[in-house]
Design a protein around this motif. Sequence first.
Motif, PDB file in Angstrom:
ATOM      1  N   GLY A 195     -17.189  -5.027 -37.682  1.00 20.05           N
ATOM      2  CA  GLY A 195     -16.164  -4.022 -37.947  1.00 20.05           C
ATOM      3  C   GLY A 195     -15.649  -3.374 -36.663  1.00 20.05           C
ATOM      4  O   GLY A 195     -14.917  -2.393 -36.705  1.00 20.05           O
ATOM      5  N   ARG A 196     -16.034  -3.908 -35.515  1.00 18.11           N
ATOM      6  CA  ARG A 196     -15.573  -3.336 -34.243  1.00 18.11           C
ATOM      7  C   ARG A 196     -14.405  -4.158 -33.700  1.00 18.11           C
ATOM      8  O   ARG A 196     -14.388  -5.370 -33.852  1.00 18.11           O
ATOM      9  N   HIS A 197     -13.477  -3.473 -33.044  1.00 20.76           N
ATOM     10  CA  HIS A 197     -12.391  -4.208 -32.387  1.00 20.76           C
ATOM     11  C   HIS A 197     -12.816  -4.571 -30.972  1.00 20.76           C
ATOM     12  O   HIS A 197     -13.307  -3.729 -30.226  1.00 20.76           O
ATOM     13  N   ILE A 198     -12.623  -5.816 -30.619  1.00 21.30           N
ATOM     14  CA  ILE A 198     -13.044  -6.289 -29.297  1.00 21.30           C
ATOM     15  C   ILE A 198     -11.854  -6.290 -28.350  1.00 21.30           C
ATOM     16  O   ILE A 198     -10.812  -6.865 -28.664  1.00 21.30           O
ATOM     17  N   ASN A 199     -12.012  -5.629 -27.204  1.00 19.65           N
ATOM     18  CA  ASN A 199     -10.896  -5.660 -26.250  1.00 19.65           C
ATOM     19  C   ASN A 199     -11.232  -6.260 -24.889  1.00 19.65           C
ATOM     20  O   ASN A 199     -10.364  -6.424 -24.045  1.00 19.65           O
ATOM     21  N   HIS A 200     -12.503  -6.596 -24.679  1.00 21.31           N
ATOM     22  CA  HIS A 200     -12.874  -7.282 -23.431  1.00 21.31           C
ATOM     23  C   HIS A 200     -13.609  -8.571 -23.776  1.00 21.31           C
ATOM     24  O   HIS A 200     -14.475  -8.573 -24.652  1.00 21.31           O
ATOM     25  N   ILE A 201     -13.262  -9.617 -23.056  1.00 22.50           N
ATOM     26  CA  ILE A 201     -13.908 -10.908 -23.314  1.00 22.50           C
ATOM     27  C   ILE A 201     -14.487 -11.416 -22.004  1.00 22.50           C
ATOM     28  O   ILE A 201     -13.788 -11.427 -20.977  1.00 22.50           O
ATOM     29  N   VAL A 202     -15.743 -11.828 -22.040  1.00 19.21           N
ATOM     30  CA  VAL A 202     -16.300 -12.475 -20.849  1.00 19.21           C
ATOM     31  C   VAL A 202     -16.778 -13.869 -21.218  1.00 19.21           C
ATOM     32  O   VAL A 202     -17.451 -14.056 -22.228  1.00 19.21           O
ATOM     33  N   LEU A 203     -16.360 -14.848 -20.421  1.00 16.56           N
ATOM     34  CA  LEU A 203     -16.814 -16.223 -20.635  1.00 16.56           C
ATOM     35  C   LEU A 203     -18.057 -16.401 -19.773  1.00 16.56           C
ATOM     36  O   LEU A 203     -17.992 -16.917 -18.656  1.00 16.56           O
ATOM     37  N   MET A 204     -19.147 -15.880 -20.312  1.00 14.64           N
ATOM     38  CA  MET A 204     -20.402 -15.852 -19.554  1.00 14.64           C
ATOM     39  C   MET A 204     -21.579 -16.204 -20.441  1.00 14.64           C
ATOM     40  O   MET A 204     -22.725 -15.890 -20.133  1.00 14.64           O
ATOM     41  N   GLY A 205     -21.287 -16.797 -21.588  1.00 14.66           N
ATOM     42  CA  GLY A 205     -22.380 -17.198 -22.475  1.00 14.66           C
ATOM     43  C   GLY A 205     -22.888 -18.572 -22.069  1.00 14.66           C
ATOM     44  O   GLY A 205     -22.894 -18.920 -20.890  1.00 14.66           O
ATOM     45  N   ILE A 206     -23.297 -19.346 -23.060  1.00 10.29           N
ATOM     46  CA  ILE A 206     -23.835 -20.677 -22.761  1.00 10.29           C
ATOM     47  C   ILE A 206     -22.711 -21.588 -22.257  1.00 10.29           C
ATOM     48  O   ILE A 206     -21.619 -21.619 -22.828  1.00 10.29           O
ATOM     49  N   GLY A 207     -23.017 -22.347 -21.198  1.00  9.24           N
ATOM     50  CA  GLY A 207     -22.070 -23.349 -20.715  1.00  9.24           C
ATOM     51  C   GLY A 207     -21.378 -22.954 -19.430  1.00  9.24           C
ATOM     52  O   GLY A 207     -21.410 -21.795 -19.007  1.00  9.24           O
ATOM     53  N   GLU A 208     -20.755 -23.949 -18.812  1.00  9.52           N
ATOM     54  CA  GLU A 208     -19.980 -23.720 -17.590  1.00  9.52           C
ATOM     55  C   GLU A 208     -18.503 -23.855 -17.982  1.00  9.52           C
ATOM     56  O   GLU A 208     -18.026 -24.963 -18.252  1.00  9.52           O
ATOM     57  N   PRO A 209     -17.781 -22.728 -18.049  1.00 14.26           N
ATOM     58  CA  PRO A 209     -16.398 -22.773 -18.566  1.00 14.26           C
ATOM     59  C   PRO A 209     -15.497 -23.763 -17.829  1.00 14.26           C
ATOM     60  O   PRO A 209     -14.678 -24.432 -18.449  1.00 14.26           O
ATOM     61  N   LEU A 210     -15.670 -23.876 -16.506  1.00 13.72           N
ATOM     62  CA  LEU A 210     -14.765 -24.762 -15.771  1.00 13.72           C
ATOM     63  C   LEU A 210     -15.142 -26.237 -15.937  1.00 13.72           C
ATOM     64  O   LEU A 210     -14.394 -27.118 -15.522  1.00 13.72           O
ATOM     65  N   ASP A 211     -16.283 -26.499 -16.563  1.00 17.19           N
ATOM     66  CA  ASP A 211     -16.656 -27.871 -16.910  1.00 17.19           C
ATOM     67  C   ASP A 211     -16.038 -28.264 -18.265  1.00 17.19           C
ATOM     68  O   ASP A 211     -16.172 -29.388 -18.721  1.00 17.19           O
ATOM     69  N   ASN A 212     -15.393 -27.298 -18.909  1.00 13.00           N
ATOM     70  CA  ASN A 212     -14.680 -27.546 -20.170  1.00 13.00           C
ATOM     71  C   ASN A 212     -13.257 -27.007 -19.980  1.00 13.00           C
ATOM     72  O   ASN A 212     -12.754 -26.207 -20.775  1.00 13.00           O
ATOM     73  N   PHE A 213     -12.645 -27.434 -18.893  1.00 15.67           N
ATOM     74  CA  PHE A 213     -11.442 -26.780 -18.370  1.00 15.67           C
ATOM     75  C   PHE A 213     -10.282 -26.730 -19.374  1.00 15.67           C
ATOM     76  O   PHE A 213      -9.732 -25.662 -19.666  1.00 15.67           O
TER      77      PHE A 213
END
Length: 338
Positions: free
Chosen positions: A148-166
């Motif tokens: 029920g919360r509105h999300i306004n910040h996103i970080v791509l810092m979870g599992i995985g290497e984001p630039l390896d899934n470019f």
Amino acid sequence: MQKIDILSLTLDELIAEMEKRGEKKFRAVQIYEWLHKHKVTDFDSMTNLSAQLRQKLDEFFWINSLKIQKRLVSDLDNTVKYLYGLSDGEKVETVLMEYKHGNSICISTQVGCKMQCKFCASTKAGFVRNLLPGEMLSQIYESERDSGRHINHIVLMGIGEPLDNFDNVVKFLRLIDSKEDMSLRHVSLSTCGLVPRIYELARLKLGITLSVSLHAPTNELRSAIMPVNDRYPIEELMKACKAYFEATGRRISYEFALIDAVNDTKENADALIKLLKGQNCHVNLIPVNEIKEGEFKRSASVERFKQMLNDGGLNATVRRTLGADISAACGQLRRDNK
Ligand code: SAH
């Protein structure tokens, strides 16, 4: 015939797919709103479409929505960690955090990770597959719905290497950019340092913040804890980071996880100052989060290290650890967390 993952389509792509099937552009706009504004997960909820059109949609498309398998809430700070089930039975973790300025979500970009950083839990069970853009979005939509919360910040810092899934990550960012309630200015992408991809990202000028997992100021030490450094050593990484700053005007945020007796000495601080001095950047110090396989212990000199960096002219702060009691902190996420 394989159905199309509709949540991963940009509006232009959806318009093209609909027109191919003899439907008008405004229908695609309506559907896009149902998916990304109202965040419905089935076509029958799209009540301003005829039953016939909903059936047609069901024939050609599917909505890739993740299912909550487990939810853990921190007693310390209200952080929520979700274990999400994907359509093929794989699983990833997502963390929802509360800050003064709002809610921030840490999303995964791959099932597992290839990078083999020695201190990180996400890579221990190896790599399975890339996440699709819709699967990254669905982590946000489902977490918003559940909390029920509105999300306004996103970080791509979870599992995985984001630039390896470019390509999928860039498409995900474009989908975020199309939303009225979110902005790429409030998105951070963390990378272990895939140099060619940093240049590519710089060229796109998306306006996101780039976080770079540095963790060591010399090649010898960095290679010992991050195998990616053998491919892209520190000198090349620094050049790419400078190019990113020049192209985007966004200062780089360097992450440095402090590990007892590994990278937390005065020599390490001096070497880091020498490396980064003069760069318009920020250093984010993270007391290393211990993991169950861990040979690495948390440094006892975090404040001292920060002070040394500050005295040496670097802009450095210590990142607050959130969700430590539920293993939701940096580097503690896993696929298939039982
Ligand atoms: N693959 C990306 C993003 C995932 S990790 C990257 O490497 O940047 C997000 C951040 O947590 C990275 O800076 C990563 O190096 C850091 N991290 C990993 N394991 C950690 C641990 N045990 N303690 C503290 N930070 C850790």
